[in-house]
Scaffold this motif. Structure first.
Motif, mmCIF file in Angstrom:
data_model
loop_
_atom_site.group_PDB
_atom_site.id
_atom_site.type_symbol
_atom_site.label_atom_id
_atom_site.label_comp_id
_atom_site.label_asym_id
_atom_site.label_seq_id
_atom_site.Cartn_x
_atom_site.Cartn_y
_atom_site.Cartn_z
ATOM 1 N N PRO A 180 -29.356 -6.598 -5.071
ATOM 2 C CA PRO A 180 -30.054 -7.742 -4.476
ATOM 3 C C PRO A 180 -30.879 -8.512 -5.511
ATOM 4 O O PRO A 180 -31.297 -7.962 -6.526
ATOM 5 C CB PRO A 180 -30.970 -7.089 -3.431
ATOM 6 N N ASP A 181 -31.116 -9.789 -5.226
ATOM 7 C CA ASP A 181 -31.825 -10.672 -6.168
ATOM 8 C C ASP A 181 -33.200 -10.155 -6.570
ATOM 9 O O ASP A 181 -33.613 -10.309 -7.703
ATOM 10 C CB ASP A 181 -31.956 -12.085 -5.582
ATOM 11 N N GLU A 182 -33.925 -9.525 -5.625
ATOM 12 C CA GLU A 182 -35.266 -9.048 -5.968
ATOM 13 C C GLU A 182 -35.213 -7.947 -7.034
ATOM 14 O O GLU A 182 -36.117 -7.846 -7.858
ATOM 15 C CB GLU A 182 -36.066 -8.583 -4.740
ATOM 16 N N LEU A 183 -34.143 -7.155 -7.046
ATOM 17 C CA LEU A 183 -34.000 -6.138 -8.087
ATOM 18 C C LEU A 183 -33.645 -6.776 -9.427
ATOM 19 O O LEU A 183 -34.102 -6.320 -10.474
ATOM 20 C CB LEU A 183 -32.950 -5.105 -7.686
ATOM 21 N N ASN A 184 -32.840 -7.833 -9.397
ATOM 22 C CA ASN A 184 -32.551 -8.550 -10.634
ATOM 23 C C ASN A 184 -33.815 -9.193 -11.203
ATOM 24 O O ASN A 184 -34.033 -9.187 -12.414
ATOM 25 C CB ASN A 184 -31.473 -9.616 -10.411
ATOM 26 N N ARG A 185 -34.652 -9.741 -10.309
ATOM 27 C CA ARG A 185 -35.912 -10.328 -10.781
ATOM 28 C C ARG A 185 -36.824 -9.254 -11.376
ATOM 29 O O ARG A 185 -37.478 -9.477 -12.396
ATOM 30 C CB ARG A 185 -36.613 -11.077 -9.650
ATOM 31 N N MET A 186 -36.869 -8.090 -10.745
ATOM 32 C CA MET A 186 -37.671 -6.981 -11.269
ATOM 33 C C MET A 186 -37.154 -6.578 -12.656
ATOM 34 O O MET A 186 -37.933 -6.369 -13.591
ATOM 35 C CB MET A 186 -37.608 -5.781 -10.323
ATOM 36 N N LYS B 190 -38.105 -9.168 -15.302
ATOM 37 C CA LYS B 190 -39.512 -9.028 -15.668
ATOM 38 C C LYS B 190 -39.703 -7.867 -16.658
ATOM 39 O O LYS B 190 -40.413 -7.998 -17.659
ATOM 40 C CB LYS B 190 -40.342 -8.805 -14.407
ATOM 41 N N PRO C 96 -30.730 0.328 -3.598
ATOM 42 C CA PRO C 96 -31.510 -0.755 -2.976
ATOM 43 C C PRO C 96 -32.459 -0.276 -1.875
ATOM 44 O O PRO C 96 -33.444 -0.937 -1.574
ATOM 45 C CB PRO C 96 -30.446 -1.701 -2.420
ATOM 46 N N VAL D 29 -39.971 0.714 -3.832
ATOM 47 C CA VAL D 29 -40.165 -0.214 -4.952
ATOM 48 C C VAL D 29 -40.654 0.549 -6.186
ATOM 49 O O VAL D 29 -40.220 0.271 -7.313
ATOM 50 C CB VAL D 29 -41.153 -1.346 -4.568
ATOM 51 N N GLN E 103 -37.682 2.280 -7.708
ATOM 52 C CA GLN E 103 -36.798 1.303 -8.347
ATOM 53 C C GLN E 103 -37.386 0.836 -9.680
ATOM 54 O O GLN E 103 -36.678 0.759 -10.692
ATOM 55 C CB GLN E 103 -36.590 0.100 -7.429
ATOM 56 N N GLU E 104 -38.675 0.535 -9.673
ATOM 57 C CA GLU E 104 -39.324 0.054 -10.899
ATOM 58 C C GLU E 104 -39.300 1.125 -11.988
ATOM 59 O O GLU E 104 -38.961 0.843 -13.139
ATOM 60 C CB GLU E 104 -40.757 -0.384 -10.608
#
Length: 181
Positions: free
Chosen positions: A26-32, A35, A74, A78, A81-82
């Motif tokens: 998902p996009d939020e994981l790509n953004r993480m 970063k 996913p 969080v 995942q991080e």
């Protein structure tokens, strides 16, 4: 010698066969991940792909590394995942895939010497310990890396998930334990 070659070729073919089945995260994981890559100074974030059959996150590819994560990634917290992305992206920053490939080459060339298997295992564990240390102590822009307690807790949760998995892992439990220590 033949056994080492067959295992290596089999794992390479398995990874190649899974390419069509890979799914983007998902996009939020790509953004993480972007970063974290910025923090680590990685110019180009590697692709992060969900793949069936992988029980634990890993980095593959010497020239063009990519991060492979299990199907349930996913749905992880969080924090997990991080911690996982920090760990895997630090492997890329450290260029551990090159060291891993060299270790496997030496194991292949010197298959007849019993010390090569022990050395390969120790090098793998050392890479994991060093990666964890760098993640926790990272000071790229003035602030430290991840909180050691939260990082260890996250990795222990990943290891516990690995132990509960119905399929056999592609990594040794020793490596998983090294990641959590």
């Amino acid at each position: 010698l033949l056994v080492c070659l067959v295992r290596f070729v089999r794992s390479c073919l398995w990874l190649r066969s899974q390419r069509e089945r890979e799914k983007a995260v998902p996009d939020e994981l790509n953004r993480m991940a972007e970063k974290i890559c910025d923090e680590l100074g990685l110019r180009c974030p590697p692709p992060i792909r969900v793949i069936a059959g992988v029980t634990m996150p890993l980095v593959t590819g010497v020239i063009h590394p990519r991060v492979l994560v299990p199907e349930d990634f996913p749905g992880w917290s969080v924090q997990e995942q991080e911690a996982t992305l920090w760990h895997e992206l630090m492997h890329i920053r450290r260029r551990d895939t090159v060291g891993h490939a060299m270790s496997k080459l030496m194991r292949f060339l010197f298959w007849f010497h019993p010390a090569t298997f022990l050395l390969d295992r120790r090098l793998r564990e050392s890479r994991e310990w060093a990666t964890d240390r760098q993640v926790v102590l990272w000071d790229g822009d003035g602030d430290g890396g991840l909180d050691p307690k939260e990082y260890a807790e996250s990795l222990l949760n990943v290891v516990a998930r690995l132990g509960a998995s119905a399929t056999r892992p592609h990594v040794s439990y020793g490596s998983a334990i090294a990641m959590s220590a």
